[in-house]
Design an enzyme around this catalytic site. Structure first.
Site, PDB file in Angstrom:
ATOM      1  N   SER A   1       0.848  -1.194   0.000  1.00 27.73           N
ATOM      2  CA  SER A   1       0.000   0.000   0.000  1.00 27.73           C
ATOM      3  C   SER A   1       0.877   1.236   0.000  1.00 27.73           C
ATOM      4  O   SER A   1       2.055   1.184   0.391  1.00 27.73           O
ATOM      5  CB  SER A   1      -0.872  -0.008   1.272  1.00 27.73           C
ATOM      6  OG  SER A   1      -1.501   1.232   1.476  1.00 27.73           O
TER       7      SER A   1
ATOM      8  N   TYR B   1      -2.022  -0.323  10.633  1.00 25.75           N
ATOM      9  CA  TYR B   1      -2.094  -0.761   9.234  1.00 25.75           C
ATOM     10  C   TYR B   1      -0.801  -0.405   8.508  1.00 25.75           C
ATOM     11  O   TYR B   1      -0.208  -1.243   7.808  1.00 25.75           O
ATOM     12  CB  TYR B   1      -3.291  -0.110   8.556  1.00 25.75           C
ATOM     13  CG  TYR B   1      -3.445  -0.457   7.095  1.00 25.75           C
ATOM     14  CD1 TYR B   1      -3.880  -1.714   6.706  1.00 25.75           C
ATOM     15  CD2 TYR B   1      -3.163   0.491   6.106  1.00 25.75           C
ATOM     16  CE1 TYR B   1      -4.030  -2.028   5.353  1.00 25.75           C
ATOM     17  CE2 TYR B   1      -3.313   0.179   4.757  1.00 25.75           C
ATOM     18  CZ  TYR B   1      -3.744  -1.082   4.392  1.00 25.75           C
ATOM     19  OH  TYR B   1      -3.885  -1.393   3.058  1.00 25.75           O
TER      20      TYR B   1
END
Length: 245
Positions: free
Chosen positions: A139, A152
């Site tokens: 990501s 995250y």
């Protein structure tokens, strides 16, 4: 039909929706034989019906090492080997750090980071044998951490570190390691968020831009894994044009 991956065997984790489903379909369209793994095995039957090529549906929980080993074994048993691993299974549960439900932290670490590691560990002997490719879906949060996504981001930074170490370990043995870092993609990922404020913020962010689609990421995967053997595309950062960071 293009068949640049004719006969190659691919295992895709998190294949029941979003990037994983789109990637499985795109690789199947290129001639690959695809093992599609996910916890929601019922959705994989629909994927198998849509795919132009052969798809093996596997119930797979990447947080369970036994489940991971069984999925790899079934893939090799069915197709005779393994050429490409797409580590896509992931969970995003954004929240404030203060007062956070730390069981959500555990779930993200186990799924995003340990799950990715477990799958590499189980698949690597077969990939070394076939001089295969490991593709890690990370990501933009693996490059730039931001408020409310600390854990995250930590898992995605972890994937980057693990992947670079892995690359140095196996690249001279012919195994290529690719990290793809998508920005905002229109998938179910944000629907996992349990904090109503964070959920609303994610929806507002999505509405503010032309988000990427799962197919956009699948196309990048196909590009990376169809390069000549001497070419290793190690990293692809892909954002919506409208996303600033």
């Amino acid at each position: 039909m293009n068949t640049r991956l004719d006969g190659r065997v691919v295992l895709v984790t998190g294949a029941s929706s979003g990037i994983g489903e789109a990637t499985a379909l795109a690789l199947s369209a290129e001639g690959a034989r695809v093992a599609a793994g996910a916890r929601r095995a019922d959705r994989l039957e629909s994927l198998a019906r849509k795919a132009p090529g052969e798809v093996l549906a596997l119930e797979l929980d990447v947080t369970d090492q036994e489940s991971v080993r069984a999925a790899v074994a079934k893939t090799v048993e069915r197709f005779g080997g393994l050429d490409i691993l797409v580590n896509n299974a992931g969970l995003m549960l954004n929240s404030l750090i203060v007062g956070a439900d730390t069981t959500e932290w555990t779930r993200m670490v186990e799924t995003n980071l340990l799950g990715s590691m477990y799958t590499v560990h189980a698949a690597l002997p077969h990939l070394l044998e076939r001089k295969g490719t490991i593709l890690q879906v990370s990501s933009t949060s693996g490059r730039i951490a931001s408020a409310y996504s600390g854990v995250y981001a930590a898992t995605k930074f972890g994937i980057a570190a693990f992947s670079e170490s892995l690359r140095q370990e196996v690249t001279t043995q012919g195994v290529r390691v690719v990290v793809i870092e998508p920005g905002f993609v229109a998938t179910e990922l944000t629907s996992h968020i349990t904090d109503p404020t964070m959920q609303a913020a994610a929806q507002e962010m999505a509405a503010s831009m032309r988000t990427l689609q799962p197919d956009d990421i699948a196309n990048a995967v196909v590009y990376a894994v169809t390069q000549p053997e001497h070419v290793a595309v190690n990293e692809i950062l892909i954002r919506p044009t409208d996303q600033t960071r």
